[in-house]
Design a protein around this motif. Structure first.
Motif, PDB file in Angstrom:
ATOM      1  N   ASN A  46       0.748  -1.145  -0.092  1.00  0.00           N
ATOM      2  CA  ASN A  46       0.196  -0.152  -0.051  1.00  0.00           C
ATOM      3  C   ASN A  46       0.902   1.300   0.103  1.00  0.00           C
ATOM      4  OD1 ASN A  46      -2.688  -0.724  -0.379  1.00  0.00           O
ATOM      5  ND2 ASN A  46      -2.838  -1.327   1.829  1.00  0.00           N
ATOM      6  N   GLY A  47       0.319   2.213  -0.818  1.00  0.00           N
ATOM      7  CA  GLY A  47       1.061   3.414  -1.146  1.00  0.00           C
ATOM      8  C   GLY A  47       2.360   3.322  -1.482  1.00  0.00           C
ATOM      9  N   VAL A  48       2.732   2.284  -2.310  1.00  0.00           N
ATOM     10  CA  VAL A  48       4.165   2.149  -3.078  1.00  0.00           C
ATOM     11  C   VAL A  48       4.159   3.181  -4.255  1.00  0.00           C
ATOM     12  CG1 VAL A  48       3.411   0.204  -4.739  1.00  0.00           C
ATOM     13  CG2 VAL A  48       5.763   0.378  -4.105  1.00  0.00           C
ATOM     14  N   LYS A  49       5.240   3.653  -4.618  1.00  0.00           N
ATOM     15  CA  LYS A  49       5.504   4.540  -5.576  1.00  0.00           C
ATOM     16  C   LYS A  49       5.450   3.590  -6.939  1.00  0.00           C
ATOM     17  CE  LYS A  49       7.659   8.432  -3.391  1.00  0.00           C
ATOM     18  NZ  LYS A  49       7.366   8.009  -1.984  1.00  0.00           N
ATOM     19  N   SER A  50       5.061   4.060  -8.156  1.00  0.00           N
ATOM     20  CA  SER A  50       5.060   3.731  -9.403  1.00  0.00           C
ATOM     21  C   SER A  50       6.509   3.263  -9.817  1.00  0.00           C
ATOM     22  CB  SER A  50       4.482   4.303 -10.368  1.00  0.00           C
ATOM     23  OG  SER A  50       4.887   5.586 -10.789  1.00  0.00           O
ATOM     24  N   SER A  51       6.812   2.520 -10.580  1.00  0.00           N
ATOM     25  CA  SER A  51       8.420   2.434 -11.277  1.00  0.00           C
ATOM     26  C   SER A  51       8.757   3.429 -11.931  1.00  0.00           C
ATOM     27  CB  SER A  51       8.464   1.200 -12.159  1.00  0.00           C
ATOM     28  OG  SER A  51       7.570   1.502 -13.161  1.00  0.00           O
ATOM     29  N   LEU A  52       7.703   4.347 -12.391  1.00  0.00           N
ATOM     30  CA  LEU A  52       8.211   5.618 -13.098  1.00  0.00           C
ATOM     31  C   LEU A  52       8.542   6.479 -12.129  1.00  0.00           C
ATOM     32  CD1 LEU A  52       8.530   7.054 -15.664  1.00  0.00           C
ATOM     33  CD2 LEU A  52       6.063   7.751 -15.869  1.00  0.00           C
ATOM     34  N   ILE A  68       2.477  11.582 -13.243  1.00  0.00           N
ATOM     35  CA  ILE A  68       2.981  10.112 -12.864  1.00  0.00           C
ATOM     36  C   ILE A  68       1.777   9.526 -12.218  1.00  0.00           C
ATOM     37  CG2 ILE A  68       5.574  10.616 -12.633  1.00  0.00           C
ATOM     38  CD1 ILE A  68       4.973  11.116  -9.864  1.00  0.00           C
ATOM     39  N   SER A  69       2.061   8.074 -12.174  1.00  0.00           N
ATOM     40  CA  SER A  69       0.761   7.140 -11.555  1.00  0.00           C
ATOM     41  C   SER A  69       0.806   7.638 -10.301  1.00  0.00           C
ATOM     42  CB  SER A  69       1.007   5.924 -11.934  1.00  0.00           C
ATOM     43  OG  SER A  69       0.709   5.707 -13.469  1.00  0.00           O
ATOM     44  N   ALA A 197      -1.455   1.261 -14.056  1.00  0.00           N
ATOM     45  CA  ALA A 197      -0.056   1.594 -14.819  1.00  0.00           C
ATOM     46  C   ALA A 197      -0.704   2.506 -16.109  1.00  0.00           C
ATOM     47  CB  ALA A 197       0.366  -0.110 -15.270  1.00  0.00           C
ATOM     48  N   GLY A 198       0.232   3.515 -16.512  1.00  0.00           N
ATOM     49  CA  GLY A 198      -0.114   4.296 -17.658  1.00  0.00           C
ATOM     50  C   GLY A 198      -1.281   5.225 -17.432  1.00  0.00           C
ATOM     51  N   ILE A 199      -1.744   5.353 -16.246  1.00  0.00           N
ATOM     52  CA  ILE A 199      -2.693   6.359 -15.912  1.00  0.00           C
ATOM     53  C   ILE A 199      -2.012   7.466 -14.966  1.00  0.00           C
ATOM     54  CG2 ILE A 199      -4.891   6.720 -14.564  1.00  0.00           C
ATOM     55  CD1 ILE A 199      -5.762   3.931 -15.654  1.00  0.00           C
ATOM     56  N   THR A 200      -2.239   8.576 -15.025  1.00  0.00           N
ATOM     57  CA  THR A 200      -1.519   9.682 -14.337  1.00  0.00           C
ATOM     58  C   THR A 200      -2.436  10.308 -13.195  1.00  0.00           C
ATOM     59  OG1 THR A 200      -1.967  11.650 -15.769  1.00  0.00           O
ATOM     60  CG2 THR A 200      -0.309  10.263 -16.380  1.00  0.00           C
ATOM     61  N   ILE A 201      -1.917  10.953 -12.375  1.00  0.00           N
ATOM     62  CA  ILE A 201      -2.588  11.755 -11.403  1.00  0.00           C
ATOM     63  C   ILE A 201      -3.573  12.847 -11.785  1.00  0.00           C
ATOM     64  CG2 ILE A 201      -2.545  13.143  -9.302  1.00  0.00           C
ATOM     65  CD1 ILE A 201      -0.098  11.873  -8.453  1.00  0.00           C
ATOM     66  N   GLN A 202      -3.095  13.189 -12.896  1.00  0.00           N
ATOM     67  CA  GLN A 202      -3.844  14.449 -13.728  1.00  0.00           C
ATOM     68  C   GLN A 202      -5.144  13.951 -14.374  1.00  0.00           C
ATOM     69  OE1 GLN A 202      -2.095  16.429 -17.298  1.00  0.00           O
ATOM     70  NE2 GLN A 202      -3.014  18.318 -16.067  1.00  0.00           N
ATOM     71  N   GLN A 203      -4.953  12.479 -14.918  1.00  0.00           N
ATOM     72  CA  GLN A 203      -6.105  12.023 -15.715  1.00  0.00           C
ATOM     73  C   GLN A 203      -7.024  11.483 -14.410  1.00  0.00           C
ATOM     74  OE1 GLN A 203      -3.779   8.922 -17.621  1.00  0.00           O
ATOM     75  NE2 GLN A 203      -4.552   9.718 -19.585  1.00  0.00           N
TER      76      GLN A 203
END
Length: 250
Positions: A46-52, A68-69, A197-203
């Protein structure tokens, strides 16, 4: 001389009978069946950062956090499983068993048990294991996920994802020797950190929100459809499976 010859014949006969008895005993231990229990659990931190995101942080680069995701804390994760299956080569034949379970499973629980399949004992090769997931007749969705993430303004935002599609998860498993005296588990992992994956905070910030709850994002087949289709595609590639024998992974 005759007495000596009789002794040899009797000894040889006793040895033959003993060997036959041992052979028959071995055969008897190789018959019968045992169960293999199926589990479906969430594999996530839980709360792990994405690889990007992690890559950018390591490089100390200046990055727009909205691009970023998000790191999501998952509070609940359920799936509805219609059937479980086991298929494997045994000797010159194939064992193909499917059981209908129709069960809603909490993947974050300490015991995400699905059901059991009874298998003949023996050495299995070319093993495949399957979960068939779908929306239930009682409106339980295929999967429902609830969590929270921090948006680009630092505000904690709730996230709901609901899916009602059919998913047929059919995966290869290591070869296994099934013995009557052992305990076997078939464990499916669902890596929830890959859901977005592939979905950003902005989206996510631009996704559908409850009019009465500004900081609550909803994604389903009827709202935020573009994100729904992306998550649906991600779901096809975030599962894995392994077998345990007496608590040890094979």
């Amino acid at each position: 001389m005759k007495k000596y010859l009789y002794t040899i014949i009797i000894a040889a006969s006793a040895l033959t009978i003993s060997c036959q008895k041992d052979k028959n005993s071995y055969k008897s231990t190789q018959t019968g069946s045992t169960k293999i229990s199926y589990f479906a659990q969430a594999k996530t931190i839980n709360g792990v950062k994405s690889s990007l995101e992690s890559k950018f942080l390591k490089l100390n680069a200046t990055v727009d956090s909205s691009a970023i995701s998000p790191a999501v804390t998952w509070n609940s994760a359920t799936i509805f499983i219609d059937q479980i299956s086991f298929n494997g080569s045994l000797g010159n034949g194939t064992v193909d068993s499917t059981i209908t379970v129709q069960k809603k499973v909490d993947m974050l629980s300490s015991n995400p048990y699905v059901g059991d399949i009874q298998l003949p004992v023996g050495s299995y090769k070319d093993v495949k294991s399957r979960l068939l997931m779908r929306k239930s007749q009682h409106s339980d969705l295929t999967f429902e996920l609830n969590g929270t993430f921090t948006n680009s303004k630092g505000i904690l935002t709730s996230l709901y994802i609901g899916n009602s599609d059919l998913f047929n998860v059919n995966l290869n498993v290591n070869n296994v020797v099934v013995e009557k005296s052992s305990t076997y588990n078939m464990v499916f992992n669902f890596e929830l950190n890959k859901v977005l994956a592939g979905i950003t905070i902005q989206q996510l910030e631009n996704a559908y929100k409850d009019p009465n709850r500004v900081n609550a994002v909803y994604i389903s087949s009827s709202v935020s459809i573009d994100l729904y289709n992306k998550i649906k595609s991600n779901w096809e590639n975030l599962s894995s499976v392994y077998i345990t024998k007496d608590g040890k992974q094979l």
